[in-house]
Scaffold this motif. Structure first.
Motif, PDB file in Angstrom:
ATOM      1  N   ASP A 148       4.504  17.993   9.273  1.00  0.00           N
ATOM      2  CA  ASP A 148       5.618  17.091   9.050  1.00  0.00           C
ATOM      3  C   ASP A 148       5.232  15.640   9.329  1.00  0.00           C
ATOM      4  N   TRP A 149       4.072  15.289   8.858  1.00  0.00           N
ATOM      5  CA  TRP A 149       3.580  13.920   9.050  1.00  0.00           C
ATOM      6  C   TRP A 149       3.558  13.222   7.686  1.00  0.00           C
ATOM      7  N   PRO A 150       4.080  12.023   7.603  1.00  0.00           N
ATOM      8  CA  PRO A 150       4.083  11.390   6.293  1.00  0.00           C
ATOM      9  C   PRO A 150       2.663  10.998   5.881  1.00  0.00           C
ATOM     10  N   VAL A 151       2.232  11.409   4.701  1.00  0.00           N
ATOM     11  CA  VAL A 151       0.920  10.977   4.211  1.00  0.00           C
ATOM     12  C   VAL A 151       1.104  10.214   2.917  1.00  0.00           C
ATOM     13  N   LYS A 152       0.198   9.294   2.690  1.00  0.00           N
ATOM     14  CA  LYS A 152       0.283   8.518   1.447  1.00  0.00           C
ATOM     15  C   LYS A 152      -1.132   8.402   0.893  1.00  0.00           C
ATOM     16  N   ILE A 153      -1.343   8.996  -0.273  1.00  0.00           N
ATOM     17  CA  ILE A 153      -2.663   8.908  -0.912  1.00  0.00           C
ATOM     18  C   ILE A 153      -2.664   7.705  -1.835  1.00  0.00           C
ATOM     19  N   SER A 154      -3.460   6.726  -1.495  1.00  0.00           N
ATOM     20  CA  SER A 154      -3.487   5.536  -2.343  1.00  0.00           C
ATOM     21  C   SER A 154      -4.582   5.683  -3.389  1.00  0.00           C
ATOM     22  N   ILE A 155      -4.309   5.153  -4.541  1.00  0.00           N
ATOM     23  CA  ILE A 155      -5.293   5.141  -5.630  1.00  0.00           C
ATOM     24  C   ILE A 155      -6.543   4.420  -5.124  1.00  0.00           C
ATOM     25  N   PHE A 156      -6.284   3.378  -4.338  1.00  0.00           N
ATOM     26  CA  PHE A 156      -7.391   2.574  -3.821  1.00  0.00           C
ATOM     27  C   PHE A 156      -8.369   3.420  -3.001  1.00  0.00           C
ATOM     28  N   ALA A 208      -0.910  -1.662  14.581  1.00  0.00           N
ATOM     29  CA  ALA A 208      -1.600  -0.577  15.291  1.00  0.00           C
ATOM     30  C   ALA A 208      -1.905   0.574  14.332  1.00  0.00           C
ATOM     31  N   ALA A 209      -0.918   0.849  13.469  1.00  0.00           N
ATOM     32  CA  ALA A 209      -1.106   1.928  12.504  1.00  0.00           C
ATOM     33  C   ALA A 209      -2.233   1.585  11.531  1.00  0.00           C
ATOM     34  N   LYS A 210      -2.296   0.291  11.184  1.00  0.00           N
ATOM     35  CA  LYS A 210      -3.334  -0.174  10.277  1.00  0.00           C
ATOM     36  C   LYS A 210      -4.703   0.019  10.927  1.00  0.00           C
ATOM     37  N   THR A 211      -4.765  -0.362  12.203  1.00  0.00           N
ATOM     38  CA  THR A 211      -6.000  -0.188  12.959  1.00  0.00           C
ATOM     39  C   THR A 211      -6.385   1.287  13.007  1.00  0.00           C
ATOM     40  N   LEU A 212      -5.375   2.117  13.249  1.00  0.00           N
ATOM     41  CA  LEU A 212      -5.584   3.572  13.290  1.00  0.00           C
ATOM     42  C   LEU A 212      -6.174   4.057  11.969  1.00  0.00           C
ATOM     43  N   SER A 213      -5.577   3.518  10.904  1.00  0.00           N
ATOM     44  CA  SER A 213      -6.008   3.898   9.560  1.00  0.00           C
ATOM     45  C   SER A 213      -7.482   3.541   9.338  1.00  0.00           C
ATOM     46  N   ILE A 214      -7.834   2.326   9.734  1.00  0.00           N
ATOM     47  CA  ILE A 214      -9.222   1.868   9.572  1.00  0.00           C
ATOM     48  C   ILE A 214     -10.155   2.710  10.436  1.00  0.00           C
ATOM     49  N   SER A 243      -2.224   5.658   6.248  1.00  0.00           N
ATOM     50  CA  SER A 243      -1.312   4.955   5.343  1.00  0.00           C
ATOM     51  C   SER A 243       0.102   5.502   5.482  1.00  0.00           C
ATOM     52  N   GLY A 244       0.189   6.821   5.665  1.00  0.00           N
ATOM     53  CA  GLY A 244       1.489   7.448   5.849  1.00  0.00           C
ATOM     54  C   GLY A 244       2.210   6.892   7.069  1.00  0.00           C
ATOM     55  N   ALA A 245       1.441   6.727   8.154  1.00  0.00           N
ATOM     56  CA  ALA A 245       2.026   6.174   9.382  1.00  0.00           C
ATOM     57  C   ALA A 245       2.526   4.757   9.144  1.00  0.00           C
ATOM     58  N   ARG A 246       1.745   3.979   8.432  1.00  0.00           N
ATOM     59  CA  ARG A 246       2.152   2.604   8.132  1.00  0.00           C
ATOM     60  C   ARG A 246       3.399   2.573   7.267  1.00  0.00           C
ATOM     61  N   GLU A 247       3.387   3.450   6.281  1.00  0.00           N
ATOM     62  CA  GLU A 247       4.525   3.545   5.363  1.00  0.00           C
ATOM     63  C   GLU A 247       5.804   3.849   6.132  1.00  0.00           C
ATOM     64  N   LYS A 248       5.700   4.793   7.078  1.00  0.00           N
ATOM     65  CA  LYS A 248       6.855   5.212   7.862  1.00  0.00           C
ATOM     66  C   LYS A 248       7.391   4.033   8.673  1.00  0.00           C
ATOM     67  N   ILE A 249       6.478   3.319   9.306  1.00  0.00           N
ATOM     68  CA  ILE A 249       6.888   2.182  10.125  1.00  0.00           C
ATOM     69  C   ILE A 249       7.493   1.080   9.253  1.00  0.00           C
ATOM     70  N   SER A 250       6.888   0.864   8.099  1.00  0.00           N
ATOM     71  CA  SER A 250       7.413  -0.144   7.180  1.00  0.00           C
ATOM     72  C   SER A 250       8.838   0.190   6.757  1.00  0.00           C
ATOM     73  N   SER A 251       9.061   1.466   6.482  1.00  0.00           N
ATOM     74  CA  SER A 251      10.396   1.840   6.026  1.00  0.00           C
ATOM     75  C   SER A 251      11.400   1.706   7.168  1.00  0.00           C
TER      76      SER A 251
END
Lengths: 408, 226
Positions: A364-372, A278-284, A44-52
């Motif tokens: 130094d990797w962005p991470v995002k902990i989702s409630i989900f 790709a990041a989403k796929t990575l996440s899954i 999710s962190g990777a996706r977040e970074k790309i989104s931003s």
């Protein structure tokens, strides 16, 4: 009807009696849930970074550069000045899917204010640039149509430039010197951060394109531009907009069919969207791999529950003799296994959150902990408890009370 | 209506190819308030008889009526409920839960009867008082002597107010002094409260406590004083 609270009490006491064993069995779930939470957080962190990065670039952005690309994608003949102001105007007028166009010429120059000096990127552009790049102003104004027409010596500066030259001072209204020519700072841009390639997007000064051509970058032929930024109507219309621009420019540049383009149209947003996918796929993928450890943890629980059922055969026999129904016995063991996995899930969540923060700060990797993902991991561990607890519980409930009572 | 009525009850155990006829067409009736001692050598079928009467097992053929209800065709859930409400078991091995205190062992049948925890504890303590072990309520089984453990087991058997008390070799693991104590408790319960009691034993002096003796041999009743 037997009271569920009583059964919970029985199950809880059994866990307490075998604390170490219960804890070790739970460890598998802790690791499993922890892994899922951490892996999903990394993805999710990777996706977040790309989104931003997409939003910092300006969404639906198309970049047109002079010079052709080879098949390998490397731009050649970058020095050619094949794009013109008129090309930009034509794109604006004729391409229906384009909402805004901003041509630019650029170079690097030394900028001086007082005793401070800083080397930065100078972009000569039009008033449209702000819209195309989806950039906000912190204070002052952007370049106006009037500035472009008259070639006034005004500048809009990025955050990094402001910091280096002015420090704490308010830059608006101050005079800076770019290649010794005085410019009045009229606007300060909002912070945008790093680009995809890691360069500082805030290290920039925008000035009117006319002024830049006349006073700073005289080597660029009048009317020629080094880049055209265009903003498509929507993400869906991006590919079509790209084709429109290509067709228009080929026609304007009189390129024969079969001949190579003398320009390059890049569609960065699309590229980033692909990266996001790709990041989403990575996440899954990471989540799936981590789930395997959760399943392994579940098997650990099943194993320990089976041992527990065998070990407590006599106890089961006694309970049955005094009136425990098969379903009461089943419930007792199911509650026990579910309780173990739920505790494992809670601890695993804590471990996952902790691990995510450690990875985030150390690597130094962005991470995002989702409630989900937290709920998912927690809920899943409950399901694992029921699923892997069911067989041992079923086995316990089908014991013959006579045999169970005789069991040594 | 008799409390217990067995009609031509047959129980056959299968061990692979071999069949063992543990009970061979037993017909017997036991009335309310009786004190019956069941005797016989091992393998005579007396334990199988107890298991069927105690609803731990069902006959291969024949009928068993408990308080006029046919229990011989009931499923596991229904049998569990009968055991909970009608039967109080006492075993040779005491069969107490080792990690539960005395009163917690006594309240066990009440858990499965759906009684709330406060009422359970009150009743459990009341029963422990009845068997003279109130001051041992917080003890664990391992802290109690054999005789005391069996008295806890009796309290447990009595706690849900059963119709029948079933004791399978209750004195088999006890010294003679404790044995007599236990049998006197049974006798008192039978005489004062009219509790139907069935005791399986192979000791004649224990069997003498009963008002009626039934002897088993090779799956058949060979004598019945009742």
């Amino acid at each position: 009807m037997i009271l569920v609270t009583s059964i919970i009490n029985i199950a809880f006491r059994a866990i307490k009696a075998n604390f170490m064993r219960s804890f070790l069995a739970t460890l598998g779930i802790i690791i499993g849930v922890g892994a899922v939470v951490t892996m999903v957080a990394i993805g999710s962190g990777a996706r977040e970074k790309i989104s931003s990065q997409i939003s910092s670039l300006g969404s639906n952005l198309i970049v047109v550069l002079p010079g052709a690309t080879t098949q390998g994608g490397i731009r050649i003949g970058a020095g050619q000045q094949t794009l013109t102001m008129l090309d930009a105007e034509a794109i604006q007028k004729e391409c229906t899917n384009i909402v805004a166009v901003a041509p630019a010429i650029f170079g690097t120059a030394q900028v001086v204010f007082g005793n401070q000096n800083w080397s930065t990127a100078i972009y000569g552009t039009t008033s449209e640039m702000l819209v195309v790049r989806e950039w906000e102003l912190v204070s002052g104004r952007f370049l106006s149509e009037q500035d472009i027409k008259n070639g006034t010596k005004v500048a809009v500066i990025g955050q990094t430039v402001s910091e280096k030259l002015f420090g704490e001072l308010d830059p608006i209204g101050k005079i800076i010197r770019i290649k010794k020519i005085p410019f009045e700072v009229v606007g300060l841009l909002d912070k945008k951060g790093q680009s995809l390639t890691g360069h500082d997007q805030d290290d920039i000064i925008y000035i009117p394109i006319s002024t830049a051509q006349r006073n700073l970058f005289g080597h660029i032929l009048p009317g020629r531009v080094r880049v055209i930024y265009a903003k498509a109507e929507s993400l869906e219309s991006l590919p079509e907009a790209v084709e429109q621009i290509k067709a228009l420019l080929r026609q304007r540049h009189r390129i024969q069919p079969g001949q190579e383009d003398d320009f390059t149209v890049m569609d960065l947003t699309q590229m980033l969207k692909t990266a996001e996918e790709a990041a989403k796929t990575l996440s899954i993928l990471l989540g799936t791999i981590a789930s395997v450890s959760l399943v392994v943890g579940g098997i650990g629980i099943m194993n320990i529950m089976l041992v527990s059922v065998t070990e407590r055969t006599r106890e089961i026999g006694i309970r049955m003799a005094v009136g425990a129904k098969p379903k009461d016995i089943r419930l007792q063991f199911l509650i026990e296994s579910t309780f173990l996995t739920m505790v494992g899930g809670t601890l695993g969540l804590a471990v996952g959150v902790l691990a995510s923060f450690i990875i985030s700060s150390v690597m130094d990797w962005p991470v995002k902990i989702s409630i989900f993902s937290a709920f998912l991991a927690f809920g899943f561990s409950g399901v694992v408890g029921v699923f892997f607890g069911f067989y041992p519980a079923y086995k316990a409930s089908t014991l013959n009370p006579i045999d169970a009572l005789r069991y040594e | 209506m008799k409390l217990i009525k067995l009609e031509k009850v047959v129980k056959i155990y299968k061990f692979g190819e071999n069949e063992v006829k543990a009970l061979d067409s037993i017909t017997v009736e036991i009335d309310r308030g009786e004190f019956v001692c069941v005797m016989g050598p091992s393998g005579s079928g007396k334990s199988t008889f107890m298991n069927i009467v105690g609803c731990l097992d069902t006959p291969t053929s024949g009928k068993y009526y408990l308080e006029g209800i046919d229990v011989s065709t009931m499923n596991a859930e229904e049998l569990a409920e009968i055991r909970n409400k009608k039967i109080g078991f006492i075993f040779q091995q005491f069969n107490l839960l080792p990690r539960a205190k005395a009163w917690e062992n006594v309240e066990l049948p009440l858990i499965y009867a759906g009684i709330n925890s406060k009422e359970r504890k009150n009743k459990a303590l009341e029963m422990l008082n009845k068997v003279g072990l109130l001051e041992r309520a917080e003890y664990f089984p391992r802290q109690l002597s054999g005789g005391e453990q069996q008295r806890v087991a009796i309290a447990r058997a009595l706690v849900n107010n059963p119709s029948i008390l079933l004791a399978d070799e209750p004195t088999g693991n006890l010294d003679s002094k404790s044995s007599i104590e236990i049998m006197q408790i049974f006798k008192k319960l039978n005489e004062e409260e009219g509790l139907t009691t069935i005791v399986v034993t192979h000791e004649p002096d224990i069997a003498a406590f009963g008002k009626r003796q039934i002897r088993f041999l090779d799956g058949k009743i060979i004598s019945d004083t009742g």
